[in-house]
Scaffold this active site. Structure first.
Site, PDB file in Angstrom:
ATOM      1  N   CYS A   1     -13.905 -28.773   7.072  1.00  0.00           N
ATOM      2  CA  CYS A   1     -12.440 -28.210   6.281  1.00  0.00           C
ATOM      3  C   CYS A   1     -11.068 -29.093   5.698  1.00  0.00           C
ATOM      4  CB  CYS A   1     -12.206 -26.742   7.781  1.00  0.00           C
ATOM      5  SG  CYS A   1     -10.861 -26.056   6.855  1.00  0.00           S
TER       6      CYS A   1
ATOM      7  N   CYS B   1      -8.206 -27.657   5.340  1.00  0.00           N
ATOM      8  CA  CYS B   1      -6.914 -27.218   6.368  1.00  0.00           C
ATOM      9  C   CYS B   1      -6.255 -27.661   6.779  1.00  0.00           C
ATOM     10  CB  CYS B   1      -7.544 -26.271   7.065  1.00  0.00           C
ATOM     11  SG  CYS B   1      -7.829 -26.101   8.891  1.00  0.00           S
TER      12      CYS B   1
ATOM     13  N   CYS C   1      -8.256 -28.145  10.916  1.00  0.00           N
ATOM     14  CA  CYS C   1      -8.941 -29.868  11.241  1.00  0.00           C
ATOM     15  C   CYS C   1      -8.705 -31.040  10.455  1.00  0.00           C
ATOM     16  CB  CYS C   1     -10.452 -28.971   9.770  1.00  0.00           C
ATOM     17  SG  CYS C   1     -10.915 -27.756  10.677  1.00  0.00           S
TER      18      CYS C   1
ATOM     19  N   ASP D   1      -7.488  -7.364   0.072  1.00  0.00           N
ATOM     20  CA  ASP D   1      -7.149  -7.762   1.936  1.00  0.00           C
ATOM     21  C   ASP D   1      -8.064  -7.756   2.781  1.00  0.00           C
ATOM     22  OD1 ASP D   1      -6.578  -5.036   0.880  1.00  0.00           O
ATOM     23  OD2 ASP D   1      -5.451  -4.847   2.970  1.00  0.00           O
TER      24      ASP D   1
ATOM     25  N   HIS E   1      -6.401 -21.958   9.645  1.00  0.00           N
ATOM     26  CA  HIS E   1      -8.186 -21.934   9.496  1.00  0.00           C
ATOM     27  C   HIS E   1      -8.526 -20.848   8.971  1.00  0.00           C
ATOM     28  CE1 HIS E   1     -12.022 -23.775   9.656  1.00  0.00           C
ATOM     29  NE2 HIS E   1     -12.083 -22.001   9.265  1.00  0.00           N
TER      30      HIS E   1
ATOM     31  N   ASP F   1       0.921  -0.915  -0.379  1.00  0.00           N
ATOM     32  CA  ASP F   1      -0.074   0.069   0.423  1.00  0.00           C
ATOM     33  C   ASP F   1       0.840   1.041  -0.569  1.00  0.00           C
ATOM     34  OD1 ASP F   1       0.843  -0.156   2.799  1.00  0.00           O
ATOM     35  OD2 ASP F   1      -1.053   0.143   3.517  1.00  0.00           O
TER      36      ASP F   1
HETATM   37 ZN   LIG Z   1      -9.904 -25.835   9.260  1.00  0.00          ZN
END
Ligand SMILES: [Zn+2]
Length: 368
Positions: free
Chosen positions: A304, A306, A309, A266, A336, A94
């Protein structure tokens, strides 16, 4: 004058939404895309490999912070931001204006730029459009942003008009001072006034920016006002160039903006909320410190994929870590939450390709 090796192409359209490919000197980024925020040249708690695993191929770093510490000369001597932070993909910086406006002390605004005192050591600083380009050039980001004036949600129409006019004057000065190796985006202001936004989009669209951003949303106005303005405003941003909605937002905000035709986002929300113990899920936020999770063996979200998880870390364990102030939980929740954002936009890209974004958005926003 466009930066070498920078490009954008639309590959599929669904209503106002589009998916595309953004090309920088670091490689290709499928859009719509989410940029994790690396304020101090670090996405807090995560290694670059962990950030990459969430699907991100571009991160944002804050010029204001890196300008004050460690200083752009240090980053330049270390080979620029990507080399410094060991992130092989694209970096966007930025301009520093938003932080100079919101963090600095005793700030004054003139046609020349912002004069302010550093929040770190009180030193007097002058941030002009030319200085913002010089600093971003030294930081070596792949995409730079022009210095703009971002009025707060409380600003009246006259203040917003003045901010738009100042931002246009600074747009031309930024282009004149740009580092030719960097892509440069202009920033459209105008608050929630659709007519001001459209006029500013046309003004900046006439200039040779590589992309166009919407600044000044999510600055305290009710979310419904932004949701109503986006479908009216986004089509006025040149469709041949990438469109970036700055500092936004929740999964709901992202989906509404993607439906309106935004390509880049963002926001600190997924990483900041993670550090506050909040996991983002399709069914809303899950606050891991709550007593109801004390003996809960389930992962945050059974669907999920990720690392947190998938590896079976239970809510009971995550809650324990959070209460015990163990830093591992901040990493796991950050992974996550960024995964949720990356997955949301990956699925949105697929839905656009099959022209089913409206159905997908409805299902995501109103899970059964
Ligand atoms: Zn997750």
């Amino acid at each position: 004058m466009s930066a070498p090796s920078f490009g954008f192409r639309v590959v599929a359209v669904d209503g106002q939404a589009r998916s595309g490919v953004l090309t920088t000197r670091k490689g290709e980024i499928p859009t719509p895309t989410f940029m994790p925020v690396g304020t101090q040249a670090s996405v807090k708690t995560l290694t670059p490999a962990e950030v990459e695993a969430t699907g991100a191929r571009i991160v944002l770093a804050n010029t204001y912070h890196l300008w004050l510490r460690p200083g752009p000369d240090v980053v330049a001597q270390q080979g620029g931001l990507s080399a410094f932070m060991r992130w092989p993909h694209t970096v966007l910086t930025d301009s520093g204006g938003f932080q100079a406006y919101s963090l600095a002390e005793r700030r004054t605004l003139s046609d020349e730029g912002f004069v302010f005192r550093s929040h770190l050591d009180g030193s007097k600083r002058l941030l002009t459009p030319e200085e913002a380009m010089r600093v971003q050039g030294l930081l070596g980001s792949d995409i730079a942003m022009q210095l703009d004036v971002c009025p707060p949600a409380t600003a009246d129409r006259k203040e917003v008009e003045d901010a738009v006019a100042q931002t246009t004057r600074w747009a031309s000065r930024s282009l004149a001072a740009r580092d030719g190796a960097q892509a440069l985006f202009g920033i459209v202001q105008g608050g929630v006034h659709v007519d001001l936004r459209r006029r500013h989009a046309a003004e900046l669209g006439a200039l040779p920016f590589d992309g166009l951003a919407l600044g000044g949303f999510s600055v305290g106005e009710p979310p419904e006002q932004m949701h109503a303005a986006l479908p009216e405003v986004v089509p006025s941003l040149d469709p041949a160039r990438p469109r970036y909605l700055m500092g936004v937002g929740t999964p709901r905000d992202l989906l509404i903006a993607v439906l309106a035709g935004v390509d880049m986002f963002d926001c600190v929300l997924p990483t900041r909320n993670a550090r506050n113990g909040q996991a983002i899920t399709r069914r809303g936020a899950l606050s891991i410190k709550q007593a109801q999770y004390r003996n809960d063996a389930r992962p945050i979200d059974e669907e999920c994929g990720c690392p947190c998880c998938r590896n079976g870390y239970s809510r009971a364990y995550l809650r324990h870590l959070f209460i015990a102030r163990e830093i591992l939980v901040l990493r796991l929740l950050s992974q996550h939450n960024l995964w949720v954002y990356g997955d949301l936009l990956s699925r949105a890209r697929e839905a656009i390709a099959s022209r089913k974004l409206a159905v997908f958005a409805r299902e995501w926003l109103e899970p059964g």
